[in-house]
Design an enzyme around this catalytic site. Structure first.
Site, mmCIF file in Angstrom:
data_model
loop_
_atom_site.group_PDB
_atom_site.id
_atom_site.type_symbol
_atom_site.label_atom_id
_atom_site.label_comp_id
_atom_site.label_asym_id
_atom_site.label_seq_id
_atom_site.Cartn_x
_atom_site.Cartn_y
_atom_site.Cartn_z
ATOM 1 N N CYS A 1 0.414 -1.035 0.151
ATOM 2 C CA CYS A 1 0.074 -0.119 -0.037
ATOM 3 C C CYS A 1 0.318 1.033 0.204
ATOM 4 O O CYS A 1 1.799 1.951 0.586
ATOM 5 C CB CYS A 1 -1.055 -0.066 1.081
ATOM 6 N N CYS B 1 0.484 3.770 2.692
ATOM 7 C CA CYS B 1 0.213 3.227 4.033
ATOM 8 C C CYS B 1 1.524 4.149 4.134
ATOM 9 O O CYS B 1 2.031 4.355 5.230
ATOM 10 C CB CYS B 1 0.219 1.751 4.148
#
Length: 315
Positions: free
Chosen positions: A75, A78
């Site tokens: 991700c 993230c």
């Protein structure tokens, strides 16, 4: 707080029941301590947590607010958000800790927090989840969310700290003032899951002092808790889809969306409903929108956008 819901100890916003009964250490007194077996990633303030060690984190949240960062290696957002979260947590010097959850490695936690998209950031206060935000957000917004989280935690008596290695220990601080009796009664009722009693206590507090901002915020939060308690999300969505202009059906899903951190979805649903109804049937929808605006926070960007659209529909 879905950035937050300046509050919302939103029992039922996520389902942590399957993780609550794992073995936990004795409750902390005074200073709190981070889990020692969860694979600390950088310090006592930032640590990894797993499905197996989550019970310790729930217990820790009774002493100090715990911010939970749900992320994954693949991700990109993230990786942008995590350093920001860690920086702000470290600056708060033990008033908040950060528990990092790799959703791929910990499917029970991912399911329990209903992590439909990541990064997703949730807090735990006194063992109860508080939705904060999803997606990578600016550092200033993270600071604002954490400031509101600390206010919420203080309202619920969660004011401990985690010792920071190498930091000077502060001198003893004066004892905090006890909560006003009606506030204390409301908090006790919330802990017991008796939301009608908590609502009544806050209403009495406001009757005594209409300018009691804490009571007003608490009342909005506990009313939402009461409305979403025990509601089946899938059944509610099916009912709303079958009756797109039924305010009651749409209100239930909007409440669940706010409780789950999907604030924009809730506002869009109610604004679409407002636009679709005849003018003489719109008042309850406007009232519910205003209530949710107050719950999320008047300065929140999502509230500002929704207010703007509401104004355009009114005039």
């Amino acid at each position: 707080m879905s950035t937050p819901t300046p509050g919302s100890v939103l029992r039922g916003a996520v389902d942590l029941s399957s993780l609550r009964n794992r073995p936990q250490p004795p409750a902390a007194t005074g200073e709190a301590s981070a889990p020692t077996d969860s694979g600390a990633s950088s310090s006592s303030l930032v640590f990894d947590v797993t499905d197996a060690s989550f019970g310790q984190v729930l217990e820790l949240s009774r002493s100090v607010p715990v911010v939970v960062d749900l992320w994954a290696e693949w991700c990109g957002p993230c990786k942008q958000l995590s350093p920001v979260l860690e920086k702000v947590v470290v600056e708060l010097a033990g008033k908040v800790v950060l528990a990092k959850v790799d959703v791929d490695a910990n499917p029970q936690l991912a399911q329990g927090f209903r992590a439909q998209s990541i990064p997703m950031v949730v807090a735990l206060v006194a063992g109860q989840p508080v939705p904060l935000f999803t997606g990578a957000v600016p550092e200033q917004q993270v600071r604002e969310v954490f400031a509101q989280l600390l206010q919420l935690a203080a309202q619920h008596g969660v004011t401990g700290t985690v010792p920071v290695e190498g930091a000077e220990q502060p001198a003893d601080e004066p004892a905090e003032q006890p909560l006003p009796p009606l506030h204390a009664e409301a908090f006790a009722a919330i802990e017991e899951g008796d939301y009608p009693r908590a609502i009544a206590a806050y209403e009495r507090a406001l009757a005594e002092n209409p300018r009691d901002a804490d009571a007003r915020a608490g009342l909005g939060q506990v009313r939402l808790l009461d409305r979403v308690q025990g509601v089946d999300l899938h059944a509610a969505r099916a009912a709303a889809a079958a009756a797109p202009t039924d305010p009651d059906a749409q209100f239930v899903v909007a409440d669940l969306d706010v409780a789950g951190g999907h604030v924009d979805d809730a506002f869009e649903r109610l604004l679409d409903l407002f636009a679709a109804l005849p003018s003489d049937e719109r008042a309850p929808v406007r009232e519910r929108l205003l209530e949710l605006f107050g719950l999320v926070g008047d300065e929140d960007a999502r509230v500002i956008r929704a207010r703007s659209r509401l104004a355009s529909l009114l005039f």
